[in-house]
Design an enzyme around this catalytic site. Structure first.
Site, PDB file in Angstrom:
ATOM      1  N   CYS A   2      58.828  83.119  54.402  1.00 33.86           N
ATOM      2  CA  CYS A   2      59.855  82.388  55.123  1.00 33.86           C
ATOM      3  C   CYS A   2      61.243  82.783  54.655  1.00 33.86           C
ATOM      4  CB  CYS A   2      59.647  80.897  54.983  1.00 33.86           C
ATOM      5  SG  CYS A   2      59.539  80.356  53.300  1.00 33.86           S
ATOM      6  N   ARG A  27      58.717  90.128  57.562  1.00 36.38           N
ATOM      7  CA  ARG A  27      57.979  89.546  56.437  1.00 36.38           C
ATOM      8  C   ARG A  27      56.858  88.625  56.864  1.00 36.38           C
ATOM      9  NH1 ARG A  27      62.711  88.401  52.077  1.00 36.38           N
ATOM     10  NH2 ARG A  27      63.181  90.584  51.800  1.00 36.38           N
ATOM     11  N   TRP A  74      56.754  80.077  56.984  1.00 35.16           N
ATOM     12  CA  TRP A  74      55.359  80.452  56.695  1.00 35.16           C
ATOM     13  C   TRP A  74      54.758  79.194  56.081  1.00 35.16           C
ATOM     14  CZ3 TRP A  74      52.297  81.038  52.233  1.00 35.16           C
ATOM     15  CH2 TRP A  74      51.123  81.776  52.406  1.00 35.16           C
ATOM     16  N   ASN A  99      62.791  76.835  51.697  1.00 29.81           N
ATOM     17  CA  ASN A  99      61.724  77.734  51.255  1.00 29.81           C
ATOM     18  C   ASN A  99      61.168  77.175  49.957  1.00 29.81           C
ATOM     19  OD1 ASN A  99      62.369  79.420  53.310  1.00 29.81           O
ATOM     20  ND2 ASN A  99      63.233  81.044  52.030  1.00 29.81           N
ATOM     21  N   GLY A 100      59.845  77.183  49.828  1.00 33.18           N
ATOM     22  CA  GLY A 100      59.237  76.730  48.582  1.00 33.18           C
ATOM     23  C   GLY A 100      58.277  75.584  48.817  1.00 33.18           C
ATOM     24  N   GLU A 478      41.907  98.353  45.556  1.00 26.58           N
ATOM     25  CA  GLU A 478      43.029  98.409  46.499  1.00 26.58           C
ATOM     26  C   GLU A 478      42.515  98.756  47.903  1.00 26.58           C
ATOM     27  OE1 GLU A 478      45.927  97.497  46.765  1.00 26.58           O
ATOM     28  OE2 GLU A 478      46.992  98.796  48.167  1.00 26.58           O
ATOM     29  N   LYS A 482      43.056  96.409  51.142  1.00 21.51           N
ATOM     30  CA  LYS A 482      43.697  96.882  52.376  1.00 21.51           C
ATOM     31  C   LYS A 482      42.807  96.561  53.573  1.00 21.51           C
ATOM     32  CE  LYS A 482      46.995  97.353  51.478  1.00 21.51           C
ATOM     33  NZ  LYS A 482      47.630  97.310  50.216  1.00 21.51           N
ATOM     34  N   GLU A 485      42.784  92.806  54.302  1.00 22.59           N
ATOM     35  CA  GLU A 485      44.103  92.321  54.736  1.00 22.59           C
ATOM     36  C   GLU A 485      44.359  92.565  56.222  1.00 22.59           C
ATOM     37  OE1 GLU A 485      47.731  92.741  51.657  1.00 22.59           O
ATOM     38  OE2 GLU A 485      46.613  94.582  51.906  1.00 22.59           O
ATOM     39  N   HIS A 501      23.979  95.188  38.054  1.00 19.46           N
ATOM     40  CA  HIS A 501      24.034  93.859  37.432  1.00 19.46           C
ATOM     41  C   HIS A 501      24.262  92.753  38.467  1.00 19.46           C
ATOM     42  CE1 HIS A 501      23.836  95.587  33.463  1.00 19.46           C
ATOM     43  NE2 HIS A 501      24.773  96.456  33.822  1.00 19.46           N
ATOM     44  N   LYS A 600      55.091  89.070  53.913  1.00 24.13           N
ATOM     45  CA  LYS A 600      55.671  90.036  52.987  1.00 24.13           C
ATOM     46  C   LYS A 600      56.572  89.276  52.024  1.00 24.13           C
ATOM     47  CE  LYS A 600      56.288  94.574  52.478  1.00 24.13           C
ATOM     48  NZ  LYS A 600      55.061  95.298  52.107  1.00 24.13           N
TER      49      LYS A 600
END
Ligand code: HGA
Length: 605
Positions: A2, A27, A74, A99-100, A478, A482, A485, A501, A600
């Protein structure tokens, strides 16, 4: 994540506010809104669609004003819904964007309801608006200070009162907020980026600060109410992103920008020197005898790769910690630790909090590796290294990751040189490998057609396993991150040796298993692990260096990479995994650059 933009001016500021939101749009957000002061009552436009739709609504409403605030949300508390979109009003007098997260919003809500306030949203932000209203007796700054004194959690807020037409107040604790100084106008924003084109003069507020803005200037007071002067900085913004050109998405463009981004990042790396990290003296790192790497998500994985470099090249003990875990622990610390925080934006809330935690525990030797020069982490650390990835628009990080790796490799080599464990000859070899890296990355990117063929098969699956060993375990992690996501395929990565295992139980003919197979000292062990998968009917998709002699065959597809690239091999191996996630997502028709639920620059914790 946000964003906040606010302005107090002597001209209509709605176009500036909307433009500011557009700059923060990449973002990710789920709703947006803008409010202006009007005679009578504040007016606002809100939208569950994109900022362009908000702009149309604002134009249809003929929304204009000299003072206003705007927001991309967001959601953390309350569904993404129109009534939860900011700006949030209190009794048609106070307008707030936030924001927060207000952690004590529940008791505050109960207290405010007891005082007759009616709540129309499910947001934690609404308690902020009503609290400011409750404390407001004609002085907005006093009301904001009284209200924020009761808040627990994190916030950056921009507020106006309809009774004070040419005044706006901001406050921050834990979330970024910057003041912009213009000619006969003043601004607030969560990021300097939002004010590109409006001003290049900024004051970065510190935690606990409140800012009182009018068109003619700003007054700042600290947590205790003392007037303070914070330094003004001139920030030259990076060039705005150009068009997509031949690419379908920013993520694809950014994947292909990696050779240049890495080349720019390492351009200044010769000779390996502490000066590269903005250290004033050559003996700055002499006191260091171990390293702590802190990051979240992809940045945490770059730390996991780098762990191998700090150990093998610099011969230093290393810990890699997830920032959101480290910040709440009481680890046994050493005063000789180099604490390295890794973040694309330099504003990641958990990593910033972890840095502050480390500083509170007494760590003095702190270093940031970030992609944004004017970021909180770059300001809060003793030393820093700016990666030169350029602006990363895709929510799924790609070029930020490989440039972080390049920076961490240079740091490991520099520490090794200082400690006398890297000889001049080795240093020259590392330098040569760094020089050859961009061309090697280009050669791997040329394999895209083969990756697309894999993506066509994997896009039909609901689960994928990734395997790796050594530094390539972090690359497997990673790759799995990806894929989940942006394609929403369930993907997990494991150390190849751990398969037997537990995870081997998942392997059937319906389970594709992607393997990173560099031609390093572990390749024979890895081959045995691959056979364990084949013996259970699993389908292998192997990214193998030339020379591993891993041949395609039944249930085994191979993409051959250039010969083993030594310690920097992990940068080559991640590229096919980025492309795989990208093309699988395209085939599944997801919103690649703005995947669901993600944002983002994660500025909430
Ligand atoms: N907690 C507020 C603001 C959310 C936020 O900062 N998002 O990045 C809300 O949920 O509206």
């Amino acid at each position: 994540m946000c964003g906040i933009v606010g302005a107090v001016s002597q001209r209509d500021i709605v176009p500036t506010l909307i433009e500011g939101l557009r700059r923060l749009e990449y973002r990710g957000y789920d709703s947006c809104g803008v409010a202006v002061h009007r005679d009578g009552a504040p007016r606002r436009a809100r939208s569950m669609a994109r900022v362009n739709a908000l702009a149309r609504t604002a134009a249809d409403m003929q929304l204009e004003g000299l003072t206003g605030i705007a927001h991309t949300r967001w959601a953390t508390h309350g569904l993404p819904a129109m009534q939860n979109a900011h700006p949030i009003f209190s009794r048609e007098l106070i307008a707030v964007v936030h924001n927060g997260i207000i952690e004590n919003h529940e008791p505050l809500r109960t207290m405010l309801i007891g005082r007759g306030y009616e709540f129309v949203s499910q947001t934690d932000t609404e308690v902020v608006a009503h609290l400011i209203h409750a404390f407001y007796h004609g002085d907005l700054l006093a009301a904001v200070r009284a209200a924020t004194a009761l808040l627990h959690g994190s916030y950056a807020i921009a507020v106006f009162s309809n009774d004070e037409p040419q005044r706006m107040v901001g406050a921050r604790q834990g979330s970024p907020l910057v003041v912009g100084i213009g000619a006969e106008e003043s601004f607030l924003a969560s990021d300097v980026l939002a004010l590109e084109g409006s001003t290049d003069r900024f004051i970065f507020l510190e935690d606990g600060d409140s800012a009182d803005l009018t068109p003619s200037g700003v007054r700042i007071c600290d947590r205790d109410g003392n007037h303070v002067r914070r330094p003004e900085r001139s920030v030259v913004q990076p060039r705005a992103e150009g068009s997509l050109g031949e690419y379908r998405h920013y993520m694809q463009k950014e994947i292909f920008e990696q050779p240049d981004a890495v080349a720019q990042t390492i351009a200044e790396a010769e000779p390996l020197s502490t000066l590269l990290f903005k250290a004033r003296s050559r003996d700055a790192f002499d006191a260091i005898d171990n390293v702590l790497l802190l990051g979240c998500g992809t940045s945490h994985y770059s730390g996991q790769v780098a762990k191998h470099w700090f150990e093998s090249i610099a011969r230093l003990p290393v810990q890699v910690e997830i920032a959101s875990e480290y910040r709440y622990r009481q680890p046994v610390e050493s005063s000789r630790t180099l604490v390295v925080v890794i973040s694309q934006s330099g504003e990641t809330a958990d990593t910033l909090a972890a840095l502050k935690h480390a500083q509170a525990l007494g760590h003095e030797h702190t270093l940031a590796i970030c992609n944004v020069a004017a970021s909180a982490m770059m300001r809060a650390t003793k030393w820093s290294f700016l990666t030169k990835a350029g602006r990363e628009i895709g929510v799924a990080s790609t070029k930020a990751f490989t440039t972080q790796l390049a920076a961490l490799f240079v740091l490991a080599a520099t520490l090794g040189r200082i400690r006398g464990v890297v000889t001049a000859e080795q240093e020259a070899r590392y330098r040569l490998q760094l020089d050859e890296l961009p061309a090697a990355l280009r050669a791997v990117l040329a394999l895209e057609p083969q990756v697309i063929a894999w993506a066509n098969e994997l896009a039909m699956c609901e689960h994928v396993l990734f395997l790796g060993r050594g530094p390539h375990l972090a690359i497997a992690l990673e790759g799995a991150l990806k894929l989940k996501e942006i394609s929403y395929i369930h993907a997990e990565a494991f150390p190849a040796g751990e398969l037997k295992h537990g995870p081997l139980a998942l392997v059937t003919s319906a389970m594709p298993v992607v393997v990173c197979a560099p031609n390093d000292g572990l390749v024979d062990k890895l081959k045995s692990n691959m056979e364990e998968v084949r013996a259970r009917g699993g389908r292998l998709y192997v990214i193998a260096d030339v020379g591993t002699h891993i041949e395609p065959g039944e249930s085994m597809s191979v993409i051959e990479l250039p010969p083993y690239f030594g310690p920097l091999s992990s940068l080559l191996h991640v590229l096919p995994l980025q492309l795989l996630a990208y093309h699988a997502a395209c085939i599944r028709g997801t919103d690649v650059d703005k995947p669901r639920n993600l944002a983002k620059s994660v500025t909430v914790d």
